[in-house]
Design an enzyme around this catalytic site. Structure first.
Site, PDB file in Angstrom:
ATOM      1  N   CYS A   1       9.708   3.966   6.665  1.00 54.66           N
ATOM      2  CA  CYS A   1       8.398   3.797   6.006  1.00 54.66           C
ATOM      3  C   CYS A   1       7.406   3.623   7.140  1.00 54.66           C
ATOM      4  O   CYS A   1       7.001   2.518   7.477  1.00 54.66           O
ATOM      5  CB  CYS A   1       8.415   2.560   5.105  1.00 54.66           C
ATOM      6  SG  CYS A   1       9.354   2.803   3.602  1.00 54.66           S
ATOM      7  N   ALA A   2       7.021   4.727   7.741  1.00 55.21           N
ATOM      8  CA  ALA A   2       6.447   4.679   9.087  1.00 55.21           C
ATOM      9  C   ALA A   2       4.940   4.475   9.146  1.00 55.21           C
ATOM     10  O   ALA A   2       4.434   3.888  10.102  1.00 55.21           O
ATOM     11  CB  ALA A   2       6.801   5.961   9.823  1.00 55.21           C
ATOM     12  N   ALA A   3       4.211   4.972   8.162  1.00 62.47           N
ATOM     13  CA  ALA A   3       2.751   4.999   8.285  1.00 62.47           C
ATOM     14  C   ALA A   3       2.157   3.593   8.171  1.00 62.47           C
ATOM     15  O   ALA A   3       2.653   2.792   7.372  1.00 62.47           O
ATOM     16  CB  ALA A   3       2.170   5.899   7.196  1.00 62.47           C
ATOM     17  N   PRO A   4       1.137   3.261   8.979  1.00 58.96           N
ATOM     18  CA  PRO A   4       0.387   4.137   9.894  1.00 58.96           C
ATOM     19  C   PRO A   4       0.996   4.293  11.289  1.00 58.96           C
ATOM     20  O   PRO A   4       0.379   4.880  12.166  1.00 58.96           O
ATOM     21  CB  PRO A   4      -0.970   3.425   9.987  1.00 58.96           C
ATOM     22  CG  PRO A   4      -0.644   1.974   9.819  1.00 58.96           C
ATOM     23  CD  PRO A   4       0.508   1.926   8.848  1.00 58.96           C
ATOM     24  N   GLY A   5       2.184   3.759  11.508  1.00 59.92           N
ATOM     25  CA  GLY A   5       2.873   4.101  12.751  1.00 59.92           C
ATOM     26  C   GLY A   5       2.910   2.992  13.796  1.00 59.92           C
ATOM     27  O   GLY A   5       3.303   3.251  14.933  1.00 59.92           O
ATOM     28  N   GLY A   6       2.536   1.777  13.421  1.00 63.77           N
ATOM     29  CA  GLY A   6       2.582   0.676  14.392  1.00 63.77           C
ATOM     30  C   GLY A   6       3.975   0.511  14.972  1.00 63.77           C
ATOM     31  O   GLY A   6       4.157   0.452  16.192  1.00 63.77           O
ATOM     32  N   LYS A   7       4.965   0.482  14.087  1.00 65.57           N
ATOM     33  CA  LYS A   7       6.328   0.230  14.573  1.00 65.57           C
ATOM     34  C   LYS A   7       6.959   1.511  15.114  1.00 65.57           C
ATOM     35  O   LYS A   7       7.836   1.451  15.979  1.00 65.57           O
ATOM     36  CB  LYS A   7       7.178  -0.402  13.461  1.00 65.57           C
ATOM     37  CG  LYS A   7       6.613  -1.766  13.065  1.00 65.57           C
ATOM     38  CD  LYS A   7       7.355  -2.425  11.944  1.00 65.57           C
ATOM     39  CE  LYS A   7       6.584  -3.640  11.426  1.00 65.57           C
ATOM     40  NZ  LYS A   7       5.342  -3.302  10.698  1.00 65.57           N
TER      41      LYS A   7
ATOM     42  N   CYS B   1       6.204  -7.718   5.036  1.00 61.64           N
ATOM     43  CA  CYS B   1       5.192  -8.733   5.367  1.00 61.64           C
ATOM     44  C   CYS B   1       4.967  -9.577   4.108  1.00 61.64           C
ATOM     45  O   CYS B   1       3.837  -9.902   3.761  1.00 61.64           O
ATOM     46  CB  CYS B   1       3.910  -8.098   5.876  1.00 61.64           C
ATOM     47  SG  CYS B   1       3.193  -6.905   4.752  1.00 61.64           S
TER      48      CYS B   1
HETATM   49  C1  LIG Z   1       4.638  -1.656   5.168  1.00 58.08           C
HETATM   50  S1  LIG Z   1       3.976  -0.096   5.194  1.00 58.08           S
HETATM   51  C2  LIG Z   1       4.656   0.529   6.687  1.00 58.08           C
HETATM   52  C3  LIG Z   1       3.925   0.070   7.925  1.00 58.08           C
HETATM   53  C4  LIG Z   1       4.456   0.745   9.171  1.00 58.08           C
HETATM   54  N1  LIG Z   1       5.879   0.579   9.317  1.00 58.08           N
HETATM   55  C5  LIG Z   1       3.774   0.263  10.419  1.00 58.08           C
HETATM   56  O1  LIG Z   1       4.321  -0.575  11.141  1.00 58.08           O
HETATM   57  O2  LIG Z   1       2.676   0.728  10.708  1.00 58.08           O
HETATM   58  C6  LIG Z   1       4.982   0.682   3.997  1.00 58.08           C
HETATM   59  C7  LIG Z   1       4.889   2.196   3.980  1.00 58.08           C
HETATM   60  O3  LIG Z   1       5.870   2.646   3.029  1.00 58.08           O
HETATM   61  C8  LIG Z   1       5.411   3.864   2.512  1.00 58.08           C
HETATM   62  N2  LIG Z   1       6.214   4.178   1.315  1.00 58.08           N
HETATM   63  C9  LIG Z   1       6.090   3.664   0.068  1.00 58.08           C
HETATM   64  N3  LIG Z   1       7.025   4.187  -0.751  1.00 58.08           N
HETATM   65  C10 LIG Z   1       7.758   5.045   0.005  1.00 58.08           C
HETATM   66  C11 LIG Z   1       8.861   5.907  -0.262  1.00 58.08           C
HETATM   67  N4  LIG Z   1       9.408   5.974  -1.495  1.00 58.08           N
HETATM   68  N5  LIG Z   1       9.348   6.655   0.740  1.00 58.08           N
HETATM   69  C12 LIG Z   1       8.807   6.604   1.983  1.00 58.08           C
HETATM   70  N6  LIG Z   1       7.754   5.821   2.292  1.00 58.08           N
HETATM   71  C13 LIG Z   1       7.250   5.046   1.315  1.00 58.08           C
HETATM   72  C14 LIG Z   1       3.935   3.621   2.284  1.00 58.08           C
HETATM   73  O4  LIG Z   1       3.235   4.841   2.212  1.00 58.08           O
HETATM   74  C15 LIG Z   1       3.568   2.794   3.516  1.00 58.08           C
HETATM   75  O5  LIG Z   1       3.043   3.612   4.506  1.00 58.08           O
END
Ligand SMILES: C[S@@+](CC[C@H](N)C(=O)[O-])C[C@H]1O[C@@H](n2cnc3c(N)ncnc32)[C@H](O)[C@@H]1O
Length: 468
Positions: free
Chosen positions: A288-294, A409
């Site tokens: 669940c990468a976006a916005p890509g911090g991790k 979080c």
């Molecule tokens: C907590 S945020 C991720 C933050 C990210 N890891 C970072 O450090 O920047 C959760 C992410 O899960 C994505 N998401 C939600 N449901 C999903 C799914 N079924 N499959 C893949 N990604 C999903 C959302 O779009 C969101 O970007």
């Protein structure tokens, strides 16, 4: 008290408020924005905190107007929107108690303007006379000349009020502006004292925390760069490359920011990638990468690895790409559903998966205070169900002996330790391998940190090891 707006749907939940798309009004149909910053703040707050419908995300609303504003106006609009969301329940409560006759629901703009005025008087250093004088004119601009006198009288009264004394006599959920359901859940999960500390920490703006890029030097060398740029700071105590700035600065004042030397990231949020354990040239999935911090942090830790960044929100994946470009890092960026690997997985097992799952975001209320009013208790079972499906769907993609780091979080047991305990009970070949970090509170699986004033966000992680 006026009704608080309804919550966002977990269907679109990110770790942020994730407003229901049906609740967003398309930008093209919005009327021309006012240029006066206080007027603009009232208009935006009307969209973020509507009385009886779905509100939109604070960051999204601010992002839309940011470019057209001078830095000073941008600062004021942002401060008013964040401040009113942060203290909404307290401000609203005081306003209702200070008026002989309640404001009509149709006077929503006037109400929001008054909340802005109260916030400015009690929580900013702006001179009281300038604040009191600004709002009668704003009421006239809002086509409510009848409210000019009312505004003057209420704000003068507020100026004579010791808000700290008022707060001390109020229930914590009002004094610290929490929805009742969340306050009750915190008390149930952590006890009243811990819940009170969390409530207090959640209304104080977060510090600016940086992650140093180890590819540009060790922690001492990176600290030296901050020193040389005249940025007083101290190192974090949990994550090896975390630096807390004494004062927040614009990112372009951070040395080497555009070249990826530093990134802005909370200290607790830096922990999941630190717990990933894989060969230098291994295969890693950020699920669940976006916005890509991790994703960026994984690229810094494992520059020789094959890194796949997946998210189901294709638009947000652009932010992953630009983050990687700023860091000069590489990853395969994929749009796909983590619950349905058959649609995007090539069948080659991963050494490690990072699952930073969508959650209630109740650990980052100080950064995203609108989440308090956009989330509700009934979202939790849906979120927990999605998290469980993600865990179960991704587990088979890991090689024997590999691992999955689950992170949120969230400050709620249902999404965290209880979620992981249930997973461990379902998956006989999984064990909790989180031993090298211990959180702030004892939990039955993984490690939990609660939000700390001046310190890290509320955060949870569990490192889950697959049997060989
Ligand atoms: C907590 S945020 C991720 C933050 C990210 N890891 C970072 O450090 O920047 C959760 C992410 O899960 C994505 N998401 C939600 N449901 C999903 C799914 N079924 N499959 C893949 N990604 C999903 C959302 O779009 C969101 O970007």
């Amino acid at each position: 008290m006026s009704r608080h707006p309804r919550s966002a749907s977990p269907r679109t939940a990110r770790h942020a408020s994730g407003p229901r798309s049906a609740g967003r009004r398309p930008a093209a149909r919005r009327p021309t924005r006012p240029t006066d910053p206080r007027h603009l703040a009232v208009v935006l707050l009307g969209e973020i905190l509507p009385a009886d419908e779905q509100g939109r995300s604070l960051r999204e609303a601010l992002g839309e107007v940011r470019d057209g504003l001078s830095p000073a106006d941008r600062g004021l609009v942002s401060d008013l929107c964040f401040g009113v969301c942060r203290h909404y329940r307290l401000l609203d409560h005081w306003l209702d108690s200070a008026m002989d006759k309640p404001l009509k629901p149709s006077a929503r703009g006037v109400r929001l303007a008054l909340l802005c005025g109260l916030y400015e008087l009690w929580f900013t250093e702006r001179p009281a006379h300038a604040v009191v004088n600004a709002y009668p004119d704003l009421c006239r601009t809002l086509n409510a000349p009848w409210a000019a006198g009312l505004s003057n009288a209420l704000l003068r009264k507020a100026g004579r009020t010791e808000i700290d004394e008022v707060r001390a006599a109020l229930p914590v959920a009002i004094a610290c502006s929490l929805p009742d359901w969340l306050w009750q859940q915190w008390c149930a999960d952590w006890g009243d004292d811990q819940a009170t500390a969390m409530a207090r920490a959640s209304i104080v703006p977060a510090p600016m925390t940086l992650r140093g890029n180890r590819l540009h030097g060790d922690a001492a060398a990176l600290a030296q760069r901050l020193e040389a740029a005249g940025l007083p700071h101290h190192a974090g105590s949990l994550a090896p490359y975390a630096f807390y700035l004494d004062e927040a600065v614009p990112v372009n004042a951070v040395p080497g920011f555009n070249d990826g030397v530093f990134s802005v990231q909370d200290e607790a949020a830096q922990l999941p990638a630190e717990l990933i354990d894989a060969p230098d040239d291994g295969r890693l999935l950020d699920a669940c990468a976006a916005p890509g911090g991790k994703t960026g942090q994984l690229a810094e830790r494992f520059p020789g690895a094959t890194l796949i960044a997946l998210d189901n929100d294709a638009a947000r994946l652009d932010r992953v790409r630009s983050n990687l470009a700023r860091l000069g890092a590489n990853a395969t960026v994929l749009a796909g559903d983590a619950v349905v690997p058959s649609a995007w997985w090539d069948g080659t097992p991963f050494d490690a998966i990072l699952l930073d799952a969508p959650c209630s975001a109740t650990g980052i209320l100080r950064r995203q205070p609108d989440v308090k009013w956009h989330r509700r208790a009934t979202d939790l079972p849906t979120l927990a169900g999605l998290q469980a499906r993600m865990l179960d769907a991704l587990w088979p993609l890991i090689r024997p002996g590999g691992l999955l780091v689950y992170a949120t979080c969230s400050t709620l047991t249902q999404e965290n330790a209880a979620q992981v305990s249930a997973f461990l009970a379902r998956q006989g070949d999984a064990r909790d391998d989180t031993a090298q970090v211990s959180g702030d509170v004892a939990v039955q699986a993984g490690a939990q940190w609660l939000p700390r004033e001046g310190g890290h966000d509320g955060f949870y992680l569990a490192r889950l090891r697959k049997a060989d």
